[in-house]
Scaffold this motif. Structure first.
Motif, PDB file in Angstrom:
ATOM      1  N   ASP A  98       0.876  -1.349  -0.054  1.00 13.03           N
ATOM      2  CA  ASP A  98       0.097  -0.062  -0.156  1.00 13.03           C
ATOM      3  C   ASP A  98       0.745   1.325  -0.020  1.00 13.03           C
ATOM      4  OD1 ASP A  98      -3.187   0.806   0.879  1.00 13.03           O
ATOM      5  OD2 ASP A  98      -1.639   2.164   1.671  1.00 13.03           O
ATOM      6  N   ASP A  99       0.574   2.172  -0.912  1.00 11.25           N
ATOM      7  CA  ASP A  99       1.296   3.406  -0.954  1.00 11.25           C
ATOM      8  C   ASP A  99       1.301   4.228   0.255  1.00 11.25           C
ATOM      9  OD1 ASP A  99       1.923   2.886  -3.603  1.00 11.25           O
ATOM     10  OD2 ASP A  99       0.469   4.309  -4.409  1.00 11.25           O
ATOM     11  N   GLU A 100       0.430   4.408   1.047  1.00  9.53           N
ATOM     12  CA  GLU A 100       0.621   5.014   2.312  1.00  9.53           C
ATOM     13  C   GLU A 100       1.430   4.375   3.184  1.00  9.53           C
ATOM     14  OE1 GLU A 100      -3.214   7.295   4.012  1.00  9.53           O
ATOM     15  OE2 GLU A 100      -4.093   5.703   2.509  1.00  9.53           O
ATOM     16  N   VAL A 101       1.415   2.968   3.427  1.00  7.39           N
ATOM     17  CA  VAL A 101       2.209   2.506   4.366  1.00  7.39           C
ATOM     18  C   VAL A 101       3.458   2.537   3.730  1.00  7.39           C
ATOM     19  CG1 VAL A 101       2.752   0.051   5.046  1.00  7.39           C
ATOM     20  CG2 VAL A 101       0.189   0.613   4.756  1.00  7.39           C
ATOM     21  N   ILE A 102       3.957   2.426   2.728  1.00  7.20           N
ATOM     22  CA  ILE A 102       5.266   2.611   2.260  1.00  7.20           C
ATOM     23  C   ILE A 102       5.698   3.962   2.481  1.00  7.20           C
ATOM     24  CG2 ILE A 102       6.517   2.765   0.084  1.00  7.20           C
ATOM     25  CD1 ILE A 102       4.686   0.448  -0.966  1.00  7.20           C
ATOM     26  N   ARG A 103       5.181   5.114   2.139  1.00  9.78           N
ATOM     27  CA  ARG A 103       5.575   6.325   2.724  1.00  9.78           C
ATOM     28  C   ARG A 103       5.791   6.208   4.314  1.00  9.78           C
ATOM     29  NH1 ARG A 103       1.875   7.835  -1.160  1.00  9.78           N
ATOM     30  NH2 ARG A 103       0.034   8.077   0.461  1.00  9.78           N
ATOM     31  N   VAL A 104       4.898   5.838   5.003  1.00 11.57           N
ATOM     32  CA  VAL A 104       5.232   5.890   6.646  1.00 11.57           C
ATOM     33  C   VAL A 104       6.425   5.135   6.750  1.00 11.57           C
ATOM     34  CG1 VAL A 104       4.271   5.287   8.916  1.00 11.57           C
ATOM     35  CG2 VAL A 104       2.728   6.265   7.197  1.00 11.57           C
ATOM     36  N   LEU A 105       6.458   3.768   6.250  1.00 19.06           N
ATOM     37  CA  LEU A 105       7.958   2.969   6.422  1.00 19.06           C
ATOM     38  C   LEU A 105       9.149   3.774   5.968  1.00 19.06           C
ATOM     39  CD1 LEU A 105       6.652  -0.636   5.532  1.00 19.06           C
ATOM     40  CD2 LEU A 105       7.376   0.421   7.641  1.00 19.06           C
ATOM     41  N   ASP A 106       9.062   4.698   4.713  1.00 25.78           N
ATOM     42  CA  ASP A 106      10.248   5.330   4.431  1.00 25.78           C
ATOM     43  C   ASP A 106      10.560   6.418   5.392  1.00 25.78           C
ATOM     44  OD1 ASP A 106      10.129   3.727   2.076  1.00 25.78           O
ATOM     45  OD2 ASP A 106       9.534   5.427   0.698  1.00 25.78           O
ATOM     46  N   LYS A 107       9.335   7.021   6.025  1.00 21.46           N
ATOM     47  CA  LYS A 107       9.633   8.005   7.118  1.00 21.46           C
ATOM     48  C   LYS A 107      10.477   7.340   8.120  1.00 21.46           C
ATOM     49  CE  LYS A 107       6.920  11.382   9.260  1.00 21.46           C
ATOM     50  NZ  LYS A 107       5.326  11.865   9.595  1.00 21.46           N
ATOM     51  N   ILE A 108       9.925   6.364   8.538  1.00 27.63           N
ATOM     52  CA  ILE A 108      10.520   5.415   9.790  1.00 27.63           C
ATOM     53  C   ILE A 108      12.185   5.224   9.259  1.00 27.63           C
ATOM     54  CG2 ILE A 108      10.833   3.267  10.854  1.00 27.63           C
ATOM     55  CD1 ILE A 108       7.504   3.307  10.917  1.00 27.63           C
ATOM     56  N   GLU A 109      12.308   4.739   8.202  1.00 25.35           N
ATOM     57  CA  GLU A 109      13.897   4.516   8.041  1.00 25.35           C
ATOM     58  C   GLU A 109      14.550   6.011   7.878  1.00 25.35           C
ATOM     59  OE1 GLU A 109      15.733   2.002   7.609  1.00 25.35           O
ATOM     60  OE2 GLU A 109      13.807   0.843   8.392  1.00 25.35           O
ATOM     61  N   TYR A 110      14.068   6.995   7.329  1.00 33.04           N
ATOM     62  CA  TYR A 110      14.697   8.301   7.507  1.00 33.04           C
ATOM     63  C   TYR A 110      14.939   8.606   8.843  1.00 33.04           C
ATOM     64  CZ  TYR A 110      15.358  13.051   6.732  1.00 33.04           C
ATOM     65  OH  TYR A 110      15.945  14.580   6.943  1.00 33.04           O
ATOM     66  N   TYR A 111      14.036   8.519   9.959  1.00 35.14           N
ATOM     67  CA  TYR A 111      14.496   8.891  10.961  1.00 35.14           C
ATOM     68  C   TYR A 111      15.387   7.959  11.583  1.00 35.14           C
ATOM     69  CZ  TYR A 111      10.844  12.406  11.161  1.00 35.14           C
ATOM     70  OH  TYR A 111      10.022  13.631  10.656  1.00 35.14           O
ATOM     71  N   LYS A 112      15.317   6.886  11.420  1.00 30.11           N
ATOM     72  CA  LYS A 112      16.352   5.895  12.037  1.00 30.11           C
ATOM     73  C   LYS A 112      17.767   6.117  11.486  1.00 30.11           C
ATOM     74  CE  LYS A 112      13.626   1.652  12.454  1.00 30.11           C
ATOM     75  NZ  LYS A 112      13.459   0.221  12.311  1.00 30.11           N
ATOM     76  N   THR A 113      18.013   6.799  10.142  1.00 27.29           N
ATOM     77  CA  THR A 113      19.075   7.202   9.573  1.00 27.29           C
ATOM     78  C   THR A 113      19.691   8.365  10.334  1.00 27.29           C
ATOM     79  OG1 THR A 113      18.602   6.058   7.333  1.00 27.29           O
ATOM     80  CG2 THR A 113      20.203   7.744   7.284  1.00 27.29           C
ATOM     81  N   VAL A 114      18.409   9.260  10.467  1.00 23.65           N
ATOM     82  CA  VAL A 114      18.972  10.498  11.439  1.00 23.65           C
ATOM     83  C   VAL A 114      19.505  10.113  12.669  1.00 23.65           C
ATOM     84  CG1 VAL A 114      18.003  12.690  12.464  1.00 23.65           C
ATOM     85  CG2 VAL A 114      17.655  12.002  10.049  1.00 23.65           C
TER      86      VAL A 114
END
Length: 146
Positions: A98-114
């Motif tokens: 699901d596109d919305e779920v993928i966007r939220v997972l991408d956001k999580i990965e971004y914050y993990k990287t930060v």
């Protein structure tokens, strides 16, 4: 703060002025406080993104199972799922793609990287006093003061 901004600031803050080692030594605690605050805020943002994912995952599971009321769908601004009836095992696959779920997972990965970047910066700052002390000792040695 964005990852690129943190990286740019660290590029500036990480430089040690060899002609002003005493001043550089005094900056360590200020830098530590700065990056610790950024780390704390980023961890909170990560936790919020993870909570958003869990809520979205729950809602998407109900959505794909056809368990949501018309009012819930309107509140979320979703239309009723009209695809084929899914098996319980297929619901997970639909949620993962699901596109919305993928966007939220991408956001999580971004914050993990930060968070990872900031943790590495703090580790570097923890050893900075030793690095400065070693530079001073090296200068003493090369100038014949030892």
């Amino acid at each position: 703060m964005k990852l690129s901004e943190i990286q740019s600031e660290w590029e500036v803050d990480s430089k040690i002025d060899n002609l002003n080692l005493d001043g550089e030594s005094l900056k360590v605690s200020r830098y530590h406080a700065k990056y610790l605050n950024l780390l704390s805020n980023s961890k909170l943002q990560l936790r919020k993104a993870e909570s958003d994912y869990l809520r979205l995952h729950r809602n998407k599971a109900r959505y794909y199972k056809g368990e949501m009321s018309k009012e819930e769908l309107e509140e979320l601004e979703w239309t009723q799922y009209l695809g084929p009836k899914l098996l319980k095992s297929d619901v997970g696959n639909m949620i993962e793609t699901d596109d919305e779920v993928i966007r939220v997972l991408d956001k999580i990965e971004y914050y993990k990287t930060v968070v990872f970047q900031l943790e590495q910066i703090l580790k570097s700052l923890a050893s900075r006093s030793f690095d400065i002390r070693n530079s001073i000792e090296w200068l003493k040695y090369t100038n014949g003061s030892l």
